[in-house]
Design an enzyme around this catalytic site. Structure first.
Site, PDB file in Angstrom:
ATOM      1  N   GLU A 268      47.603   5.314  47.386  1.00 12.68           N
ATOM      2  CA  GLU A 268      46.403   6.148  47.266  1.00 12.68           C
ATOM      3  C   GLU A 268      46.593   7.508  47.943  1.00 12.68           C
ATOM      4  O   GLU A 268      46.160   8.535  47.416  1.00 12.68           O
ATOM      5  CB  GLU A 268      45.201   5.424  47.877  1.00 12.68           C
ATOM      6  CG  GLU A 268      44.757   4.201  47.125  1.00 12.68           C
ATOM      7  CD  GLU A 268      44.026   4.512  45.821  1.00 12.68           C
ATOM      8  OE1 GLU A 268      43.664   3.590  45.102  1.00 12.68           O
ATOM      9  OE2 GLU A 268      43.825   5.708  45.508  1.00 12.68           O
ATOM     10  N   ARG A 272      46.331  10.852  45.620  1.00 14.91           N
ATOM     11  CA  ARG A 272      45.161  11.686  45.900  1.00 14.91           C
ATOM     12  C   ARG A 272      45.514  12.885  46.778  1.00 14.91           C
ATOM     13  O   ARG A 272      45.151  14.013  46.465  1.00 14.91           O
ATOM     14  CB  ARG A 272      44.062  10.857  46.573  1.00 14.91           C
ATOM     15  CG  ARG A 272      43.570   9.685  45.743  1.00 14.91           C
ATOM     16  CD  ARG A 272      42.265   9.155  46.297  1.00 14.91           C
ATOM     17  NE  ARG A 272      42.009   7.784  45.855  1.00 14.91           N
ATOM     18  CZ  ARG A 272      40.807   7.227  45.768  1.00 14.91           C
ATOM     19  NH1 ARG A 272      39.741   7.925  46.075  1.00 14.91           N
ATOM     20  NH2 ARG A 272      40.666   5.973  45.391  1.00 14.91           N
ATOM     21  N   ASP A 401      49.413  -0.677  35.592  1.00 11.37           N
ATOM     22  CA  ASP A 401      49.161   0.475  34.729  1.00 11.37           C
ATOM     23  C   ASP A 401      50.017   1.721  34.954  1.00 11.37           C
ATOM     24  O   ASP A 401      50.806   2.125  34.099  1.00 11.37           O
ATOM     25  CB  ASP A 401      47.675   0.850  34.786  1.00 11.37           C
ATOM     26  CG  ASP A 401      47.125   0.921  36.204  1.00 11.37           C
ATOM     27  OD1 ASP A 401      47.915   0.944  37.156  1.00 11.37           O
ATOM     28  OD2 ASP A 401      45.884   0.973  36.353  1.00 11.37           O
ATOM     29  N   GLU A 535      39.003   6.492  32.997  1.00  3.33           N
ATOM     30  CA  GLU A 535      40.095   6.159  32.071  1.00  3.33           C
ATOM     31  C   GLU A 535      39.725   6.315  30.601  1.00  3.33           C
ATOM     32  O   GLU A 535      40.549   6.751  29.784  1.00  3.33           O
ATOM     33  CB  GLU A 535      40.585   4.732  32.336  1.00  3.33           C
ATOM     34  CG  GLU A 535      41.331   4.572  33.650  1.00  3.33           C
ATOM     35  CD  GLU A 535      40.413   4.494  34.857  1.00  3.33           C
ATOM     36  OE1 GLU A 535      40.887   4.765  35.973  1.00  3.33           O
ATOM     37  OE2 GLU A 535      39.211   4.175  34.674  1.00  3.33           O
ATOM     38  N   THR A 621      48.505  10.417  38.061  1.00  2.00           N
ATOM     39  CA  THR A 621      47.539   9.376  37.714  1.00  2.00           C
ATOM     40  C   THR A 621      46.174   9.608  38.339  1.00  2.00           C
ATOM     41  O   THR A 621      45.234   8.870  38.060  1.00  2.00           O
ATOM     42  CB  THR A 621      48.080   7.978  38.088  1.00  2.00           C
ATOM     43  OG1 THR A 621      47.341   6.989  37.384  1.00  2.00           O
ATOM     44  CG2 THR A 621      47.994   7.736  39.586  1.00  2.00           C
TER      45      THR A 621
END
Length: 643
Positions: A268, A272, A401, A535, A621
């Protein structure tokens, strides 16, 4: 998959288990600060006195004394001159030295100890004259000096690197007034989300828009790292909200500190923070973002100190100690986490000239290439100690994913030179299509999950990103199957739109089934929530870019209206707990990815294609755009993967 607390497990989102922050109890002191300080001074003076007495009292004439100085070492020599005793070619110095020299040296050292002792006593007397507050102020001053020195050490200048050719940073204004009006509405929603975070949650990781206070989850540890600020920067920039961008930049410059005793998610924080900082740097050219990204990356590197080089899921930013999630298949690392580092780490090596980041992610790739894959599928779990797969669970949704996404995007980001990554992507997609992709009785194409040899006919909201991925990877696919994969992307987009359209709120559930007569509908109560996820809208945008079919803008506008109607509150935007209820309750969290991804993809959907064109930019992502590294610009062109 979902956690027991209704929040999702995810590869593209880390599992927000509410473990709480560790706290250290404050024990009441039995002595006041000033009393402890006096005792410490007296003790140090006594030790100093004993030290001097032990070493510098006159020698006994009955014992031979050796000065432990440089002259007491054995030095090769062959001379047997007067005053020296030859022992096998080594000369022992010190035994024939003048006794007067010894006495002078000892006297000098005794005087020095005496002077130091008297100085220490004088300083102690001065300290005793000061108040407790003065002593505390001095201690704090010394602490601040240490902190400043550490910051100077971390802020060493980076080597100058030529920026890639940046195209489409400030453009995209649509000529159609209706499209322009819709784009402006999305910009207004961004401003509403930001302004309320600015007012009620500034510096906190996220916002509780109903309680109007800061919010955080365990993925960010126990520190206030301003996740929403970092995540939102590039969205603010491309929307032209430059005053808000400068507010965020100022906070980052003055307050974003990574030398904290806090355990964070490597995945994360990478997507981010490092992704957000790098994108902000490329868009604005402001060096502070690059410097902060490199500082943070250095704090993540200890997570790779495992027997296999597969990183831990979490790392303490201060101590460098890493560990994995307790629930993850007997201490395994997660495919979508250790497989979603490549884009950011390649850019870090490019900007710093240090290959360590590139080498870390390439090591992961090489290890995966050597491993057997059941049915050609990558299981979601890999043990970082043994290098063996955990339970055989394969998903294109949470836990898997973005690993597949980053294989494709590594190829695109390398200006299509990283053919190794493209081959891994093509192989994986062929296995996924063979074992996981099915058509329902009602004709809806869906992507299921493989669990121990059985296909579970359930699709998560997170999996809906795959429609955009198939479209993005269509050009360059094997056997001239570009048309096939573009069509597959369109079918996934249609299925995910149905999952929205079949709810009361016209917002999609967290997961939906395809069993019997139930299609594209959530069955379990803990799968009916919507937490402002991006998404589905992400796939609409990619499909729009590649087809310009107006239905994707229509579907995107439906989602925009539903979010504005059902998720907007006076203090920002909140997720809802049941998309099938006409009067849903709020979860009271404004996720940072709502500003980073959901609103950005909506804004791009209603912008012209010359804003961040896909030939020049690749989105990580978390929807942070990073430029394609053409061979003429990259320091990595000598690596085999880029040949």
């Amino acid at each position: 998959m979902t956690t027991p607390a209704l929040l999702p497990l995810s590869g593209r989102r880390l599992p927000p288990l509410n473990l709480g922050a560790s706290a250290f109890p404050h024990h009441r002191a039995t002595l006041r600060l000033s009393e402890k300080f006096i005792l410490l001074l007296i003790l140090s003076a006594f030790i100093t006195l004993c030290f001097g007495a032990f070493f510098f009292l006159p020698d006994s004439s009955k014992h031979k004394r050796f000065d432990l100085g440089l002259e007491d070492v054995l030095i090769p020599h062959v001379d047997t001159s007067k005053g020296n005793k030859n022992l096998g070619g080594f000369l022992i110095h010190g035994q024939g030295h003048d006794e007067h020299r010894h006495r002078e040296e000892e006297e000098r050292l005794r005087n020095k100890i005496r002077a130091d002792h008297e100085k220490a006593l004088e300083e102690a007397k001065e300290k005793l004259k000061k108040s407790r507050d003065e002593i505390q102020a001095e201690i704090q001053t010394e602490k601040n000096k240490v902190v400043q020195e550490l910051k100077k050490k971390d802020s060493k200048p980076l080597p100058p690197v030529p920026l890639p050719n940046l195209i489409g940073v400030n453009s995209g204004e649509p000529s159609d007034p209706d499209i322009r009006e819709k784009r402006n509405k999305i910009k207004e929603m961004m401003k509403h989300a930001w302004d309320n975070y600015r007012q009620y949650g500034w510096g906190h990781n996220e916002l509780k828009p109903i309680a109007r206070k800061g919010h955080s989850t365990n993925i960010f540890g126990n520190s206030q790292m301003g996740a929403t600020i970092v995540d939102a920067l590039d969205t603010l920039y491309i929307m032209g909200l430059h005053d808000e961008f400068r507010e965020g930049q100022e906070w980052i410059d003055k307050n974003l500190d990574f030398s904290v005793n806090s355990e964070v998610s490597v995945f994360e924080v990478n997507i981010r923070f490092i992704g957000g900082l790098l994108a902000a740097y490329y868009l604005s050219g402001q060096e502070v973002f690059k410097i902060k990204a490199v500082q943070l990356a250095g704090k993540l590197l200890p997570a790779f100190n495992t027997p296999t080089g597969i990183p831990w899921a979490m790392v303490n930013l201060k101590s460098g100690v890493g560990r994995n999630w307790g629930w993850a298949s007997a201490g395994s690392s997660i495919l979508a986490e250790f497989g979603t580092l490549h884009m950011e780490f390649v850019h870090l090596s490019y900007l710093t000239g240090d290959p360590v980041y590139y080498n870390k992610v390439m090591h992961i790739r090489k290890l995966l290439q050597k491993m057997d894959r059941p049915n050609g599928l990558y299981p979601n779990y890999l043990n970082p100690r043994t290098g063996r797969w955990g339970q055989h669970h394969t998903s294109v949704g949470g836990l898997g994913d973005s690993f597949y996404e980053y294989l494709l995007k590594a190829w695109l980001m390398s200006d299509r030179m990283d053919t190794e990554a493209r081959k891994m992507y093509d192989d994986a997609i062929e296995a996924i299509e063979k074992h996981l992709i099915r058509k329902s009785n009602g004709g809806l194409t869906f992507i299921g999950e493989w669990k121990n040899g059985h296909l579970e006919r359930k699709m998560g909201h997170l999996t809906c990103f795959a429609g955009g991925m198939f479209a993005l990877g269509a050009d360059g696919s094997r056997d001239d199957k570009a048309g096939h994969y573009l069509q597959l992307g369109a079918e996934i987009a249609h299925t995910c739109h149905e999952s929205y359209d079949r709810t009361t709120l016209k917002l999609g559930p967290e997961a939906f089934k395809f069993d019997g007569g139930v299609e594209a509908v959530a069955v379990r109560q803990n799968e009916k929530y919507y937490i402002l996820r991006p998404e589905v809208i992400e796939t609409y945008w990619y499909m729009w870019r590649f087809t310009h079919d107006p239905k994707y803008r229509q579907w995107g506008w439906e989602a925009t209206q539903a979010i504005d109607k059902y998720c907007r509150v006076s203090g920002g935007f909140s997720g809802v707990k049941d998309v099938y209820s006409s009067s849903p309750t709020y979860d009271d969290v404004q996720q940072s990815f709502f500003l980073a991804e959901t609103l950005k993809y909506l804004y791009l959907l209603f912008s012209n294609d010359d804003l961040l064109p896909l030939d020049n930019w690749v989105f990580n992502t978390e929807a942070h755009p990073l430029p394609v590294l053409h061979l003429a610009n990259t320091t990595l062109s000598g690596n085999p993967a880029y040949r």
